[in-house]
Design a protein around this motif. Structure first.
Motif, PDB file in Angstrom:
ATOM      1  N   THR A 556       0.808  -1.220   0.000  1.00  0.00           N
ATOM      2  CA  THR A 556       0.000   0.000   0.000  1.00  0.00           C
ATOM      3  C   THR A 556       0.838   1.265   0.000  1.00  0.00           C
ATOM      4  O   THR A 556       0.299   2.360  -0.145  1.00  0.00           O
ATOM      5  N   VAL A 557       2.164   1.138   0.184  1.00  0.00           N
ATOM      6  CA  VAL A 557       2.994   2.337   0.334  1.00  0.00           C
ATOM      7  C   VAL A 557       4.019   2.500  -0.787  1.00  0.00           C
ATOM      8  O   VAL A 557       4.836   3.416  -0.743  1.00  0.00           O
ATOM      9  N   ARG A 558       3.994   1.635  -1.781  1.00  0.00           N
ATOM     10  CA  ARG A 558       5.010   1.701  -2.837  1.00  0.00           C
ATOM     11  C   ARG A 558       5.003   3.039  -3.551  1.00  0.00           C
ATOM     12  O   ARG A 558       6.055   3.543  -3.947  1.00  0.00           O
ATOM     13  N   ARG A 559       3.817   3.608  -3.722  1.00  0.00           N
ATOM     14  CA  ARG A 559       3.713   4.851  -4.497  1.00  0.00           C
ATOM     15  C   ARG A 559       3.789   6.097  -3.613  1.00  0.00           C
ATOM     16  O   ARG A 559       3.571   7.206  -4.098  1.00  0.00           O
ATOM     17  N   ALA A 560       4.076   5.935  -2.357  1.00  0.00           N
ATOM     18  CA  ALA A 560       4.195   7.097  -1.471  1.00  0.00           C
ATOM     19  C   ALA A 560       5.378   7.972  -1.891  1.00  0.00           C
ATOM     20  O   ALA A 560       6.395   7.482  -2.390  1.00  0.00           O
ATOM     21  N   ASP A 561       5.233   9.271  -1.714  1.00  0.00           N
ATOM     22  CA  ASP A 561       6.315  10.194  -2.074  1.00  0.00           C
ATOM     23  C   ASP A 561       7.545   9.971  -1.205  1.00  0.00           C
ATOM     24  O   ASP A 561       8.679  10.202  -1.641  1.00  0.00           O
ATOM     25  N   ARG A 562       7.299   9.531   0.030  1.00  0.00           N
ATOM     26  CA  ARG A 562       8.418   9.287   0.930  1.00  0.00           C
ATOM     27  C   ARG A 562       7.983   8.237   1.955  1.00  0.00           C
ATOM     28  O   ARG A 562       6.822   8.186   2.370  1.00  0.00           O
ATOM     29  N   ILE A 563       8.919   7.403   2.380  1.00  0.00           N
ATOM     30  CA  ILE A 563       8.641   6.352   3.350  1.00  0.00           C
ATOM     31  C   ILE A 563       9.572   6.560   4.548  1.00  0.00           C
ATOM     32  O   ILE A 563      10.792   6.700   4.381  1.00  0.00           O
ATOM     33  N   ILE A 564       8.993   6.607   5.735  1.00  0.00           N
ATOM     34  CA  ILE A 564       9.753   6.731   6.981  1.00  0.00           C
ATOM     35  C   ILE A 564       9.713   5.375   7.683  1.00  0.00           C
ATOM     36  O   ILE A 564       8.627   4.829   7.919  1.00  0.00           O
ATOM     37  N   VAL A 565      10.867   4.808   7.997  1.00  0.00           N
ATOM     38  CA  VAL A 565      10.940   3.516   8.684  1.00  0.00           C
ATOM     39  C   VAL A 565      11.217   3.766  10.167  1.00  0.00           C
ATOM     40  O   VAL A 565      12.251   4.345  10.531  1.00  0.00           O
ATOM     41  N   THR A 576      12.393   7.041  -0.820  1.00  0.00           N
ATOM     42  CA  THR A 576      11.354   6.426  -1.640  1.00  0.00           C
ATOM     43  C   THR A 576      11.498   4.906  -1.575  1.00  0.00           C
ATOM     44  O   THR A 576      12.470   4.374  -1.035  1.00  0.00           O
ATOM     45  N   HIS A 577      10.529   4.222  -2.166  1.00  0.00           N
ATOM     46  CA  HIS A 577      10.564   2.763  -2.175  1.00  0.00           C
ATOM     47  C   HIS A 577      11.838   2.258  -2.832  1.00  0.00           C
ATOM     48  O   HIS A 577      12.536   1.388  -2.279  1.00  0.00           O
ATOM     49  N   GLU A 578      12.178   2.802  -3.977  1.00  0.00           N
ATOM     50  CA  GLU A 578      13.369   2.349  -4.699  1.00  0.00           C
ATOM     51  C   GLU A 578      14.650   2.681  -3.934  1.00  0.00           C
ATOM     52  O   GLU A 578      15.588   1.871  -3.882  1.00  0.00           O
ATOM     53  N   GLU A 579      14.695   3.881  -3.331  1.00  0.00           N
ATOM     54  CA  GLU A 579      15.889   4.273  -2.588  1.00  0.00           C
ATOM     55  C   GLU A 579      16.123   3.370  -1.382  1.00  0.00           C
ATOM     56  O   GLU A 579      17.264   2.980  -1.089  1.00  0.00           O
ATOM     57  N   LEU A 580      15.050   3.020  -0.703  1.00  0.00           N
ATOM     58  CA  LEU A 580      15.186   2.175   0.496  1.00  0.00           C
ATOM     59  C   LEU A 580      15.575   0.752   0.110  1.00  0.00           C
ATOM     60  O   LEU A 580      16.330   0.091   0.838  1.00  0.00           O
ATOM     61  N   LEU A 581      15.041   0.253  -1.010  1.00  0.00           N
ATOM     62  CA  LEU A 581      15.449  -1.081  -1.468  1.00  0.00           C
ATOM     63  C   LEU A 581      16.936  -1.088  -1.819  1.00  0.00           C
ATOM     64  O   LEU A 581      17.664  -2.040  -1.489  1.00  0.00           O
ATOM     65  N   ALA A 582      17.381  -0.031  -2.464  1.00  0.00           N
ATOM     66  CA  ALA A 582      18.796   0.043  -2.854  1.00  0.00           C
ATOM     67  C   ALA A 582      19.701   0.156  -1.640  1.00  0.00           C
ATOM     68  O   ALA A 582      20.850  -0.320  -1.663  1.00  0.00           O
ATOM     69  N   ALA A 583      19.194   0.756  -0.558  1.00  0.00           N
ATOM     70  CA  ALA A 583      20.019   0.923   0.647  1.00  0.00           C
ATOM     71  C   ALA A 583      20.269  -0.401   1.350  1.00  0.00           C
ATOM     72  O   ALA A 583      21.245  -0.546   2.088  1.00  0.00           O
ATOM     73  N   GLY A 584      19.377  -1.388   1.147  1.00  0.00           N
ATOM     74  CA  GLY A 584      19.571  -2.711   1.719  1.00  0.00           C
ATOM     75  C   GLY A 584      19.453  -2.759   3.238  1.00  0.00           C
ATOM     76  O   GLY A 584      20.025  -3.638   3.888  1.00  0.00           O
ATOM     77  N   GLY A 585      18.680  -1.849   3.828  1.00  0.00           N
ATOM     78  CA  GLY A 585      18.517  -1.808   5.279  1.00  0.00           C
ATOM     79  C   GLY A 585      17.280  -2.549   5.754  1.00  0.00           C
ATOM     80  O   GLY A 585      16.858  -3.552   5.167  1.00  0.00           O
ATOM     81  N   LEU A 586      16.700  -2.046   6.819  1.00  0.00           N
ATOM     82  CA  LEU A 586      15.536  -2.698   7.435  1.00  0.00           C
ATOM     83  C   LEU A 586      14.372  -2.786   6.458  1.00  0.00           C
ATOM     84  O   LEU A 586      13.705  -3.819   6.360  1.00  0.00           O
ATOM     85  N   TYR A 587      14.096  -1.711   5.728  1.00  0.00           N
ATOM     86  CA  TYR A 587      12.991  -1.726   4.785  1.00  0.00           C
ATOM     87  C   TYR A 587      13.192  -2.798   3.720  1.00  0.00           C
ATOM     88  O   TYR A 587      12.243  -3.505   3.347  1.00  0.00           O
ATOM     89  N   ALA A 588      14.401  -2.930   3.218  1.00  0.00           N
ATOM     90  CA  ALA A 588      14.681  -3.938   2.188  1.00  0.00           C
ATOM     91  C   ALA A 588      14.423  -5.336   2.739  1.00  0.00           C
ATOM     92  O   ALA A 588      13.871  -6.199   2.039  1.00  0.00           O
TER      93      ALA A 588
END
Length: 610
Positions: A556-565, A576-588
């Protein structure tokens, strides 16, 4: 009003004084009613005195009874005094009832009005069953005290004072004999009511509130209990509350009150048993035996008043203890923190939200729910809060509409601290949809219109359509006019959630807070809720709303402008979703777990016999 105790400390007013404060100007009726009740009891002694005069005259002329010519007039006097006593008591009760009704009504109104201004977070930590018990039950208990117990107490005091005077009016020796059971009964009452008795009443009222609270929760959970064919033992809290109340009442009644109560009832019921031995000892030495016999007859008859007087005293003590606890609980509700409007409210310049080093700790908690959290939601953007359970997502969302006030830091809306805004203005600017939704026993139309009572029917229908509720309306027997909960008109969790979204759309607030809006939705409802989200994010004028979304379902949050973990109260990642996936942290890692869960299936193994 507080008083000085004499040692420099301030002493709180008596519970009765605090209670009568709710009656306003009608408290004077309470004083008048108590005075009339006291007068009624004193007048009620008249018939006993008339009986003494009758006995005196008859014994003086015995056996020439006809010479006692005044006996008839004494009888009429006795009748008149008895009727007068009843009339005075009735008038007194009328006065105290008028004051009691005003007091109970004012108590309920003030408590409810105060709760209307209390921060919404207060209701998360105070169950509705317990609040209902305090607001309604305690007012009912104090009503009985003011209407009946207080005038009866005034009458009892007058009765005891008058009784003591009469004990020594005719023959102090016989009066002392009647006084012995009174002293013993009072000693028993002080033993039962003092010290441990006060502690018992406090724990007793607390147990009642707890049982009411857990009982309400159990009734709401009956469908679950029935589905799994369990008993009351499956709802342990309710069972334990009943057991605690039973054990408390039995222990106090059997271990503490049984012996003194039995002794008290025995001696006051057998008051004549103390009178007869004294009379037998005194009679041989009496010079005027006729007068002594008349006095004995009076005290023997008058001793029947003793059980009534002492029983009233006992119930008076119990009522005062109960009222003191009840008023304390109501005052506790009235002391609940409220959202105060600032003297000079500030108006936000836009609808951006900003958290600046926000920390928040729930009352009684050892660890903060949020710890130095900072992030920003630009006006018109959608920001999602995600993270493990207990990370502080819901807490952060609840700080925006000021369900709670921060322990440290600031929550800003349009550059203005929410504490510096008019609470009404803040509520007008924020629409929220939480996972715990409430539908009233009204029509679907009125349920949605609750967001904006002045909305037209056409506007409500447009909001329902935007929230993808057409299929819900079509299946209901009376459409949008169907009363929720009547004639089997119930909705699933996902359907109720869509109605909540319709409310939010109808309110048309520039800021939207969504907390687990798809928590109870099946795949079909989730798809429709997602479509409703898109409509909710746009205002009636087409401008984008500021949306703060809390979600466990990462889809439900993939299209959000920004995601706070958020994790353990701290903002550990943003992007963003893509930035957090690339970071490989908790969100990933959470996303990988989510994809694995979505693809998980139950497969049968051929030939395995399973």
């Amino acid at each position: 009003m507080e008083t000085d105790s004499g040692d420099g400390s301030v002493r709180a007013p008596h519970p009765i004084a605090r209670l009568l404060a709710f009656a306003g100007t009608r408290r004077r009726l309470t004083y008048l009613g108590c005075a009339l009740s006291a007068a009624s009891m004193l007048v009620g002694f008249g018939p006993y005195i008339c009986i003494w005069f009758v006995a005196r005259d008859l014994i003086a002329v015995a056996p020439r009874w006809g010479e006692a010519t005044a006996v008839g007039s004494y009888g009429w006097w006795a009748l008149g005094l008895a009727v007068g006593s009843i009339a005075l008591y009735f008038a007194g009760l009328m006065c105290t009832h008028l004051a009691a009704f005003r007091c109970a009504s004012a108590m309920r109104k003030r408590a409810v009005e105060h709760l209307m201004h209390t921060s919404l977070g207060y209701f998360d930590t105070h169950a509705s069953g317990a609040l209902r018990r305090v607001v309604d039950g305690c007012a009912l208990e104090t009503e009985g005290l003011l209407a009946h117990k207080l005038p009866d107490t005034a009458g009892s005091v007058a009765m005891i004072v008058g009784m003591l005077a009469l004990f020594f009016l005719f023959d102090w020796r016989l009066g002392t004999a009647c006084l012995i059971p009174v002293v013993i009964s009072l000693a028993c009452m002080f033993y039962m009511m003092g010290g441990r008795g006060m502690d018992f009443m406090t724990r007793y009222m607390g147990s009642l509130v707890k049982m009411n609270k857990t009982g309400t929760e159990y009734v709401r959970g009956i469908p679950v209990v029935k589905v799994f064919q369990q008993t009351v033992y499956s709802f342990r809290a309710f069972h334990d509350a009943i057991e605690e109340f039973t054990r408390l009442a039995q222990d106090y009644a059997v271990k503490w009150c049984q012996t003194p109560q039995s002794l008290s009832l025995t001696v006051i019921s057998a008051a004549a048993g103390f009178l007869v031995p004294i009379a037998v000892l005194l009679a041989p030495g009496e010079h005027d035996l006729a007068r002594f016999a008349a006095n004995f007859a009076f005290y023997a008859i008058f001793s029947a008043v003793i059980p009534t007087a002492m029983t009233r005293v006992m119930f008076m003590s119990e009522a005062f203890q109960s009222a003191a606890d009840a008023i304390a609980r109501v005052e506790e509700v009235l002391a609940a923190p409220v959202i105060e409007a600032p003297a000079t409210p500030r108006v936000p310049r836009d609808n951006a939200i900003r958290f600046e080093n926000v920390s928040f700790t729930y009352t009684g908690a050892d660890e903060p729910a949020l710890d130095q959290v900072s992030f920003e939601i630009p006006a018109g953007s959608t920001v999602a809060l995600v993270g493990p359970s207990g990370g502080g997502k819901t807490t952060a969302a609840s700080l925006v509409p000021r369900f709670w006030d921060v322990s440290a830091g600031r929550v800003l809306v349009g550059g203005v601290d929410v504490r510096d805004m008019d609470p009404a203005d803040l509520m007008d600017r924020v629409a929220f949809v939480f996972q715990a939704n409430r539908l009233f026993s009204q029509s679907i139309l009125e349920n949605v219109r609750a967001a904006r009572p002045e909305a037209t029917r056409a506007e409500v229908m447009a909001a329902l359509e935007a929230a993808q509720c057409q299929d819900i309306i079509e299946k209901l027997p009376d459409g949008v006019d169907t009363v929720y909960g009547a004639a089997g008109a119930h909705l699933s969790g996902g359907e109720a959630q869509r109605l909540m979204l319709a409310r939010a759309i109808l309110k048309d607030a520039p800021i939207v807070v969504l907390d687990e809006a798809t928590a109870f939705a099946d795949p079909e409802n989730e798809a429709k809720i997602q479509a409703a989200f898109g409509r909710l994010a746009r205002g009636r004028d087409g401008a984008s709303r500021t949306v703060l979304m809390v979600a466990h379902r990462l889809s439900t949050v993939r299209r959000a402008d920004r995601i706070i973990v958020l994790d353990r109260g701290r903002a550990v990642e943003q992007g963003t979703h893509e930035e957090l996936l690339a970071a490989g942290g908790l969100y990933a890692r959470m996303w990988a777990d989510y994809e694995q869960a979505v693809s998980w299936k139950i497969r049968s193994t051929e030939g395995s016999g399973r």
